[in-house]
Design a protein around this motif. Structure first.
Motif, PDB file in Angstrom:
ATOM      1  N   SER A 224       0.824  -1.212   0.000  1.00 50.60           N
ATOM      2  CA  SER A 224       0.000   0.000   0.000  1.00 50.60           C
ATOM      3  C   SER A 224       0.858   1.261   0.000  1.00 50.60           C
ATOM      4  CB  SER A 224      -0.960  -0.001   1.187  1.00 50.60           C
ATOM      5  OG  SER A 224      -0.274   0.215   2.402  1.00 50.60           O
ATOM      6  N   ILE A 225       2.017   1.218   0.649  1.00 51.06           N
ATOM      7  CA  ILE A 225       2.912   2.374   0.652  1.00 51.06           C
ATOM      8  C   ILE A 225       3.462   2.616  -0.751  1.00 51.06           C
ATOM      9  CG2 ILE A 225       5.113   3.285   1.517  1.00 51.06           C
ATOM     10  CD1 ILE A 225       4.489   1.724   4.156  1.00 51.06           C
ATOM     11  N   VAL A 226       3.891   1.550  -1.403  1.00 52.24           N
ATOM     12  CA  VAL A 226       4.402   1.691  -2.773  1.00 52.24           C
ATOM     13  C   VAL A 226       3.283   2.180  -3.692  1.00 52.24           C
ATOM     14  CG1 VAL A 226       5.378   0.476  -4.766  1.00 52.24           C
ATOM     15  CG2 VAL A 226       6.229  -0.025  -2.462  1.00 52.24           C
ATOM     16  N   ALA A 227       2.096   1.601  -3.559  1.00 49.17           N
ATOM     17  CA  ALA A 227       0.968   1.974  -4.421  1.00 49.17           C
ATOM     18  C   ALA A 227       0.575   3.437  -4.253  1.00 49.17           C
ATOM     19  CB  ALA A 227      -0.228   1.072  -4.130  1.00 49.17           C
ATOM     20  N   SER A 228       0.735   3.967  -3.052  1.00 47.65           N
ATOM     21  CA  SER A 228       0.335   5.354  -2.812  1.00 47.65           C
ATOM     22  C   SER A 228       1.486   6.346  -2.996  1.00 47.65           C
ATOM     23  CB  SER A 228      -0.251   5.500  -1.408  1.00 47.65           C
ATOM     24  OG  SER A 228       0.726   5.204  -0.431  1.00 47.65           O
ATOM     25  N   SER A 229       2.668   5.850  -3.331  1.00 51.28           N
ATOM     26  CA  SER A 229       3.820   6.721  -3.565  1.00 51.28           C
ATOM     27  C   SER A 229       3.734   7.350  -4.953  1.00 51.28           C
ATOM     28  CB  SER A 229       5.125   5.921  -3.470  1.00 51.28           C
ATOM     29  OG  SER A 229       5.288   5.414  -2.165  1.00 51.28           O
ATOM     30  N   GLU A 230       4.485   8.424  -5.134  1.00 52.45           N
ATOM     31  CA  GLU A 230       4.524   9.093  -6.433  1.00 52.45           C
ATOM     32  C   GLU A 230       4.970   8.109  -7.509  1.00 52.45           C
ATOM     33  OE1 GLU A 230       6.806  12.813  -8.576  1.00 52.45           O
ATOM     34  OE2 GLU A 230       6.660  12.777  -6.398  1.00 52.45           O
ATOM     35  N   ASP A 231       4.255   8.051  -8.593  1.00 55.97           N
ATOM     36  CA  ASP A 231       4.503   7.136  -9.706  1.00 55.97           C
ATOM     37  C   ASP A 231       4.438   5.663  -9.288  1.00 55.97           C
ATOM     38  OD1 ASP A 231       4.844   9.222 -11.545  1.00 55.97           O
ATOM     39  OD2 ASP A 231       6.985   9.393 -11.067  1.00 55.97           O
ATOM     40  N   GLN A 232       3.808   5.390  -8.161  1.00 56.30           N
ATOM     41  CA  GLN A 232       3.686   4.024  -7.630  1.00 56.30           C
ATOM     42  C   GLN A 232       5.045   3.336  -7.550  1.00 56.30           C
ATOM     43  OE1 GLN A 232       0.559   2.317 -10.126  1.00 56.30           O
ATOM     44  NE2 GLN A 232      -0.948   2.935  -8.603  1.00 56.30           N
ATOM     45  N   GLU A 233       6.035   4.090  -7.062  1.00 57.54           N
ATOM     46  CA  GLU A 233       7.401   3.582  -6.928  1.00 57.54           C
ATOM     47  C   GLU A 233       7.990   4.144  -5.640  1.00 57.54           C
ATOM     48  OE1 GLU A 233      10.884   3.034 -10.020  1.00 57.54           O
ATOM     49  OE2 GLU A 233      10.693   5.148  -9.440  1.00 57.54           O
ATOM     50  N   ALA A 234       8.784   3.320  -4.934  1.00 57.96           N
ATOM     51  CA  ALA A 234       9.409   3.768  -3.699  1.00 57.96           C
ATOM     52  C   ALA A 234      10.768   3.088  -3.530  1.00 57.96           C
ATOM     53  CB  ALA A 234       8.523   3.451  -2.501  1.00 57.96           C
ATOM     54  N   CYS A 235      11.668   3.828  -2.900  1.00 60.61           N
ATOM     55  CA  CYS A 235      12.991   3.300  -2.563  1.00 60.61           C
ATOM     56  C   CYS A 235      12.869   2.479  -1.286  1.00 60.61           C
ATOM     57  CB  CYS A 235      13.956   4.468  -2.346  1.00 60.61           C
ATOM     58  SG  CYS A 235      15.593   3.951  -1.790  1.00 60.61           S
TER      59      CYS A 235
ATOM     60  N   SER B   2      14.235  -2.302  -9.390  1.00 57.10           N
ATOM     61  CA  SER B   2      15.328  -1.761 -10.191  1.00 57.10           C
ATOM     62  C   SER B   2      16.373  -1.195  -9.231  1.00 57.10           C
ATOM     63  CB  SER B   2      14.833  -0.687 -11.158  1.00 57.10           C
ATOM     64  OG  SER B   2      14.316   0.418 -10.458  1.00 57.10           O
ATOM     65  N   LYS B   3      17.610  -1.333  -9.615  1.00 50.01           N
ATOM     66  CA  LYS B   3      18.729  -0.879  -8.782  1.00 50.01           C
ATOM     67  C   LYS B   3      19.220   0.456  -9.320  1.00 50.01           C
ATOM     68  CE  LYS B   3      22.171  -2.510  -5.976  1.00 50.01           C
ATOM     69  NZ  LYS B   3      22.074  -2.677  -4.588  1.00 50.01           N
TER      70      LYS B   3
ATOM     71  N   GLY C  42      22.198   3.021  -8.138  1.00 47.89           N
ATOM     72  CA  GLY C  42      23.277   3.252  -7.178  1.00 47.89           C
ATOM     73  C   GLY C  42      23.267   2.144  -6.150  1.00 47.89           C
ATOM     74  N   THR C  43      23.233   2.523  -4.874  1.00 43.01           N
ATOM     75  CA  THR C  43      23.238   1.514  -3.808  1.00 43.01           C
ATOM     76  C   THR C  43      21.836   1.130  -3.358  1.00 43.01           C
ATOM     77  OG1 THR C  43      23.401   3.231  -2.117  1.00 43.01           O
ATOM     78  CG2 THR C  43      25.468   2.289  -2.927  1.00 43.01           C
ATOM     79  N   TRP C  44      20.807   1.804  -3.875  1.00 43.91           N
ATOM     80  CA  TRP C  44      19.444   1.552  -3.420  1.00 43.91           C
ATOM     81  C   TRP C  44      18.622   0.796  -4.458  1.00 43.91           C
ATOM     82  CZ3 TRP C  44      18.813   2.009   1.497  1.00 43.91           C
ATOM     83  CH2 TRP C  44      19.544   2.948   2.202  1.00 43.91           C
ATOM     84  N   ALA C  45      17.673   0.037  -3.941  1.00 40.97           N
ATOM     85  CA  ALA C  45      16.717  -0.666  -4.791  1.00 40.97           C
ATOM     86  C   ALA C  45      15.396   0.097  -4.753  1.00 40.97           C
ATOM     87  CB  ALA C  45      16.508  -2.085  -4.296  1.00 40.97           C
ATOM     88  N   TYR C  46      14.778   0.221  -5.911  1.00 43.71           N
ATOM     89  CA  TYR C  46      13.482   0.880  -6.032  1.00 43.71           C
ATOM     90  C   TYR C  46      12.459  -0.159  -6.457  1.00 43.71           C
ATOM     91  CZ  TYR C  46      15.619   5.463  -5.563  1.00 43.71           C
ATOM     92  OH  TYR C  46      16.281   6.560  -5.078  1.00 43.71           O
ATOM     93  N   TYR C  47      11.287  -0.057  -5.865  1.00 44.10           N
ATOM     94  CA  TYR C  47      10.218  -1.010  -6.147  1.00 44.10           C
ATOM     95  C   TYR C  47       9.036  -0.277  -6.764  1.00 44.10           C
ATOM     96  CZ  TYR C  47      12.937  -4.346  -3.566  1.00 44.10           C
ATOM     97  OH  TYR C  47      13.946  -5.172  -3.162  1.00 44.10           O
ATOM     98  N   ARG C  48       8.507  -0.872  -7.835  1.00 46.65           N
ATOM     99  CA  ARG C  48       7.384  -0.275  -8.563  1.00 46.65           C
ATOM    100  C   ARG C  48       6.214  -1.266  -8.555  1.00 46.65           C
ATOM    101  NH1 ARG C  48       6.433   3.689 -12.075  1.00 46.65           N
ATOM    102  NH2 ARG C  48       8.611   4.294 -12.233  1.00 46.65           N
ATOM    103  N   LEU C  49       5.025  -0.739  -8.333  1.00 47.50           N
ATOM    104  CA  LEU C  49       3.811  -1.542  -8.336  1.00 47.50           C
ATOM    105  C   LEU C  49       3.545  -2.106  -9.728  1.00 47.50           C
ATOM    106  CD1 LEU C  49       1.326  -2.370  -6.597  1.00 47.50           C
ATOM    107  CD2 LEU C  49       0.176  -0.392  -7.579  1.00 47.50           C
TER     108      LEU C  49
END
Length: 113
Positions: A47-58, A89-90, A92-99
């Motif tokens: 739900s956090i990812v879904a409600s994030s901008e562009d349905q993506e969150a680090c 998707s990676k 730099g050092t962080w992974a981003y998750y997209r709905l």
């Protein structure tokens, strides 16, 4: 007055909910999908990812809201990704998750029958 339906001679009063039972492969896939959703932390992450901008969150932005350690959050995100609800998707050092809305649509479609 109430209408009386004729149920004699094989007359059907209602349309069936499904046209055919689930096959073994479909049932196994659906079980994995539903198991991925059957955890409060995973539902919150989704739900956090879904409600994030562009349905993506680090992943760095997902740790604090759920109050779990980074390895635990990463584990839950991996389960959601393997079930098809998120893509990773990676950068730099962080992974981003997209709905992945299609995965949610598939579960919704099954539950709506």
């Amino acid at each position: 007055m109430l209408e009386v339906a004729d149920v004699s001679a094989g007359a059907v009063c209602c349309a069936p909910l499904v046209t055919e039972p689930l096959g073994q492969t479909d049932a196994e896939h659906l079980a994995v999908t539903l198991k991925a959703l059957a955890d409060p932390a995973r539902l919150r992450l989704l739900s956090i990812v879904a409600s994030s901008e562009d349905q993506e969150a680090c992943v760095c932005d997902l740790i604090e809201p759920v109050g779990l350690s980074q390895p635990t959050v990463s584990h839950h995100l991996k389960v959601l990704t393997e079930a098809g609800f998120l893509s990773r998707s990676k950068r730099g050092t962080w992974a981003y998750y997209r709905l992945q809305p299609a995965a949610l649509a598939g579960v919704t479609e099954f539950l709506a029958i």
